[in-house]
Design a protein around this motif. Structure first.
Motif, PDB file in Angstrom:
ATOM      1  N   TRP A 103       0.830  -1.206   0.000  1.00 20.47           N
ATOM      2  CA  TRP A 103       0.000   0.000   0.000  1.00 20.47           C
ATOM      3  C   TRP A 103       0.864   1.254   0.000  1.00 20.47           C
ATOM      4  N   ARG A 104       1.912   1.259   0.823  1.00 19.60           N
ATOM      5  CA  ARG A 104       2.776   2.444   0.914  1.00 19.60           C
ATOM      6  C   ARG A 104       3.518   2.680  -0.404  1.00 19.60           C
ATOM      7  N   ARG A 105       3.929   1.605  -1.079  1.00 17.44           N
ATOM      8  CA  ARG A 105       4.581   1.768  -2.383  1.00 17.44           C
ATOM      9  C   ARG A 105       3.625   2.403  -3.386  1.00 17.44           C
ATOM     10  N   LYS A 106       2.397   1.929  -3.402  1.00 15.22           N
ATOM     11  CA  LYS A 106       1.391   2.499  -4.312  1.00 15.22           C
ATOM     12  C   LYS A 106       1.159   3.974  -3.997  1.00 15.22           C
ATOM     13  N   GLU A 107       1.054   4.284  -2.714  1.00 15.91           N
ATOM     14  CA  GLU A 107       0.844   5.675  -2.315  1.00 15.91           C
ATOM     15  C   GLU A 107       2.037   6.550  -2.690  1.00 15.91           C
ATOM     16  N   ALA A 108       3.246   6.016  -2.523  1.00 16.32           N
ATOM     17  CA  ALA A 108       4.451   6.780  -2.867  1.00 16.32           C
ATOM     18  C   ALA A 108       4.500   7.051  -4.368  1.00 16.32           C
ATOM     19  N   ARG A 109       4.150   6.029  -5.169  1.00 10.70           N
ATOM     20  CA  ARG A 109       4.128   6.226  -6.627  1.00 10.70           C
ATOM     21  C   ARG A 109       3.071   7.254  -7.017  1.00 10.70           C
ATOM     22  N   ARG A 110       1.914   7.160  -6.397  1.00  8.81           N
ATOM     23  CA  ARG A 110       0.815   8.059  -6.711  1.00  8.81           C
ATOM     24  C   ARG A 110       1.159   9.507  -6.382  1.00  8.81           C
ATOM     25  N   SER A 111       1.906   9.717  -5.315  1.00  6.99           N
ATOM     26  CA  SER A 111       2.201  11.088  -4.888  1.00  6.99           C
ATOM     27  C   SER A 111       3.585  11.558  -5.311  1.00  6.99           C
ATOM     28  N   GLN A 112       4.272  10.783  -6.172  1.00  3.20           N
ATOM     29  CA  GLN A 112       5.628  11.153  -6.567  1.00  3.20           C
ATOM     30  C   GLN A 112       5.690  12.545  -7.180  1.00  3.20           C
TER      31      GLN A 112
END
Length: 198
Positions: free
Chosen positions: A88-97
Protein backbone atom coordinates in the motif's frame (compact mmCIF):
# COMPACT_ATOMS: atom_id res chain seq x y z
CA UNK A 1 10.12 -17.42 22.67
CA UNK A 2 6.89 -15.43 22.52
CA UNK A 3 5.49 -16.48 19.14
CA UNK A 4 2.01 -15.96 20.58
CA UNK A 5 1.92 -12.52 22.18
CA UNK A 6 -0.50 -11.47 24.90
CA UNK A 7 -2.92 -13.90 26.53
CA UNK A 8 -4.54 -16.21 24.06
CA UNK A 9 -8.16 -17.37 24.25
CA UNK A 10 -8.25 -18.70 20.70
CA UNK A 11 -7.17 -22.27 21.27
CA UNK A 12 -9.03 -23.26 24.41
CA UNK A 13 -7.76 -26.69 25.36
CA UNK A 14 -10.67 -28.94 24.54
CA UNK A 15 -11.12 -32.41 23.14
CA UNK A 16 -13.66 -31.17 20.59
CA UNK A 17 -11.92 -30.14 17.36
CA UNK A 18 -12.96 -26.73 16.02
CA UNK A 19 -13.89 -26.07 12.44
CA UNK A 20 -11.60 -23.85 10.39
CA UNK A 21 -14.26 -21.13 10.31
CA UNK A 22 -14.61 -21.18 14.11
CA UNK A 23 -10.82 -21.10 14.59
CA UNK A 24 -10.52 -18.17 12.20
CA UNK A 25 -13.41 -16.33 13.86
CA UNK A 26 -11.83 -16.68 17.32
CA UNK A 27 -8.43 -15.68 15.94
CA UNK A 28 -9.90 -12.59 14.28
CA UNK A 29 -11.65 -11.56 17.50
CA UNK A 30 -8.35 -11.92 19.32
CA UNK A 31 -6.06 -9.89 17.07
CA UNK A 32 -8.20 -7.54 14.98
CA UNK A 33 -8.34 -4.68 17.51
CA UNK A 34 -4.57 -4.49 18.01
CA UNK A 35 -3.91 -5.01 14.30
CA UNK A 36 -6.26 -2.13 13.42
CA UNK A 37 -4.48 0.23 15.82
CA UNK A 38 -1.13 -0.73 14.28
CA UNK A 39 -2.38 -0.17 10.74
CA UNK A 40 -4.11 3.14 11.56
CA UNK A 41 -0.78 4.41 12.87
CA UNK A 42 1.07 3.19 9.81
CA UNK A 43 -1.54 4.66 7.44
CA UNK A 44 -1.55 8.12 9.07
CA UNK A 45 -4.94 7.57 10.66
CA UNK A 46 -6.78 6.41 7.52
CA UNK A 47 -9.23 4.02 9.18
CA UNK A 48 -10.74 2.71 5.93
CA UNK A 49 -7.33 1.78 4.56
CA UNK A 50 -6.35 0.17 7.88
CA UNK A 51 -9.54 -1.91 7.93
CA UNK A 52 -8.99 -3.00 4.32
CA UNK A 53 -5.41 -4.09 5.02
CA UNK A 54 -6.40 -6.09 8.09
CA UNK A 55 -9.29 -7.72 6.25
CA UNK A 56 -7.07 -8.59 3.26
CA UNK A 57 -4.52 -10.14 5.64
CA UNK A 58 -7.21 -12.31 7.26
CA UNK A 59 -8.44 -13.43 3.84
CA UNK A 60 -4.89 -14.30 2.71
CA UNK A 61 -4.27 -16.19 5.94
CA UNK A 62 -7.48 -18.17 5.46
CA UNK A 63 -6.72 -18.93 1.81
CA UNK A 64 -3.05 -19.82 2.15
CA UNK A 65 -2.63 -21.32 5.63
CA UNK A 66 -5.88 -23.07 6.62
CA UNK A 67 -4.10 -26.21 7.80
CA UNK A 68 -1.58 -24.46 10.04
CA UNK A 69 -2.10 -24.71 13.82
CA UNK A 70 -3.65 -21.61 15.36
CA UNK A 71 -0.42 -20.87 17.26
CA UNK A 72 1.44 -20.50 13.94
CA UNK A 73 -1.13 -18.06 12.61
CA UNK A 74 0.16 -15.17 14.77
CA UNK A 75 3.54 -14.56 13.07
CA UNK A 76 2.07 -15.56 9.68
CA UNK A 77 -0.76 -13.04 10.02
CA UNK A 78 1.58 -10.18 10.93
CA UNK A 79 3.96 -11.12 8.09
CA UNK A 80 1.07 -10.95 5.63
CA UNK A 81 -0.16 -7.70 7.17
CA UNK A 82 3.32 -6.18 6.98
CA UNK A 83 3.59 -7.10 3.29
CA UNK A 84 0.16 -5.61 2.56
CA UNK A 85 1.16 -2.40 4.34
CA UNK A 86 4.39 -2.13 2.35
CA UNK A 87 2.49 -2.73 -0.92
CA UNK A 88 0.00 0.00 0.00
CA UNK A 89 2.78 2.44 0.91
CA UNK A 90 4.58 1.77 -2.38
CA UNK A 91 1.39 2.50 -4.31
CA UNK A 92 0.84 5.67 -2.32
CA UNK A 93 4.45 6.78 -2.87
CA UNK A 94 4.13 6.23 -6.63
CA UNK A 95 0.82 8.06 -6.71
CA UNK A 96 2.20 11.09 -4.89
CA UNK A 97 5.63 11.15 -6.57
CA UNK A 98 4.74 14.22 -8.60
CA UNK A 99 3.95 16.01 -5.34
CA UNK A 100 7.32 15.79 -3.60
CA UNK A 101 6.23 17.92 -0.69
CA UNK A 102 3.45 15.41 0.10
CA UNK A 103 5.74 12.40 0.14
CA UNK A 104 5.19 9.80 2.88
CA UNK A 105 7.85 8.64 5.30
CA UNK A 106 10.53 6.71 3.38
CA UNK A 107 9.96 2.97 3.14
CA UNK A 108 13.43 2.05 4.35
CA UNK A 109 14.41 4.81 6.74
CA UNK A 110 17.62 3.14 7.84
CA UNK A 111 19.03 -0.17 6.78
CA UNK A 112 22.40 -0.03 8.47
CA UNK A 113 22.64 -2.05 11.65
CA UNK A 114 23.83 -0.75 14.98
CA UNK A 115 25.31 -3.08 17.56
CA UNK A 116 22.58 -2.58 20.17
CA UNK A 117 21.76 -5.12 22.87
CA UNK A 118 18.30 -6.65 22.60
CA UNK A 119 15.79 -4.80 24.78
CA UNK A 120 13.61 -7.89 25.14
CA UNK A 121 11.85 -6.88 28.35
CA UNK A 122 11.44 -3.16 27.71
CA UNK A 123 7.89 -1.99 28.35
CA UNK A 124 6.74 1.16 26.56
CA UNK A 125 5.99 2.86 29.87
CA UNK A 126 9.48 2.04 31.18
CA UNK A 127 11.19 3.14 27.97
CA UNK A 128 9.39 6.46 27.94
CA UNK A 129 9.57 6.63 31.74
CA UNK A 130 6.21 8.27 32.34
CA UNK A 131 2.47 7.89 32.21
CA UNK A 132 1.03 9.08 28.94
CA UNK A 133 -2.40 9.05 27.45
CA UNK A 134 -3.11 6.65 24.62
CA UNK A 135 -3.62 9.52 22.19
CA UNK A 136 -0.23 11.03 22.98
CA UNK A 137 1.52 7.71 22.49
CA UNK A 138 -0.30 6.97 19.23
CA UNK A 139 0.43 10.43 17.85
CA UNK A 140 4.10 10.07 18.69
CA UNK A 141 4.27 6.57 17.18
CA UNK A 142 2.45 7.78 14.07
CA UNK A 143 5.18 10.38 13.50
CA UNK A 144 7.90 7.68 13.38
CA UNK A 145 9.23 6.38 10.05
CA UNK A 146 7.33 3.28 8.98
CA UNK A 147 10.04 0.71 9.79
CA UNK A 148 10.47 2.17 13.27
CA UNK A 149 6.68 2.08 13.72
CA UNK A 150 6.61 -1.57 12.72
CA UNK A 151 9.46 -2.58 15.00
CA UNK A 152 8.02 -0.65 17.95
CA UNK A 153 4.46 -1.90 17.51
CA UNK A 154 5.46 -5.53 16.94
CA UNK A 155 7.88 -5.58 19.88
CA UNK A 156 6.19 -3.30 22.44
CA UNK A 157 2.53 -3.54 21.44
CA UNK A 158 2.28 -7.14 20.26
CA UNK A 159 5.06 -8.54 22.44
CA UNK A 160 6.91 -10.46 19.73
CA UNK A 161 10.56 -11.24 20.37
CA UNK A 162 13.34 -9.92 18.12
CA UNK A 163 13.65 -13.08 16.01
CA UNK A 164 9.92 -13.28 15.27
CA UNK A 165 9.75 -9.55 14.53
CA UNK A 166 12.65 -9.94 12.08
CA UNK A 167 10.78 -12.70 10.24
CA UNK A 168 7.60 -10.62 10.10
CA UNK A 169 9.46 -7.53 8.84
CA UNK A 170 11.66 -9.61 6.49
CA UNK A 171 14.90 -8.17 7.79
CA UNK A 172 17.75 -9.14 10.10
CA UNK A 173 17.49 -9.18 13.89
CA UNK A 174 20.11 -6.43 13.94
CA UNK A 175 17.86 -4.22 11.82
CA UNK A 176 14.94 -4.85 14.18
CA UNK A 177 17.10 -3.84 17.14
CA UNK A 178 18.21 -0.71 15.28
CA UNK A 179 14.68 0.31 14.27
CA UNK A 180 13.33 -0.42 17.75
CA UNK A 181 16.16 1.44 19.49
CA UNK A 182 15.71 4.48 17.25
CA UNK A 183 11.95 4.40 17.80
CA UNK A 184 12.44 4.39 21.58
CA UNK A 185 14.97 7.23 21.37
CA UNK A 186 12.69 9.27 19.12
CA UNK A 187 9.71 8.71 21.43
CA UNK A 188 11.77 9.75 24.43
CA UNK A 189 12.74 12.99 22.68
CA UNK A 190 9.25 13.69 21.32
CA UNK A 191 7.61 13.09 24.67
CA UNK A 192 10.36 14.54 26.88
CA UNK A 193 8.25 17.56 27.82
CA UNK A 194 5.83 15.20 29.57
CA UNK A 195 8.60 13.83 31.77
CA UNK A 196 8.92 17.00 33.79
CA UNK A 197 8.54 16.62 37.56
CA UNK A 198 7.94 20.33 38.03
Amino acid sequence: MDLMPKTKNTAQHTDVPMSLEKRLQLFMQEVSGRALVMMENSCQGQQDVAMDLVQEAFIALHQNYPDKPTDEWYPLFYTILNNKLLDWRRKEARRSQRFGWLRLNPLSDEDEELDIPDQNQVEPSDAIDQELTTDEILNAVQALPVRQQQAFMLRAWEGFDTATTAKIMDCSEGSVKTHYHRAIQSLKMTLAHLNSND
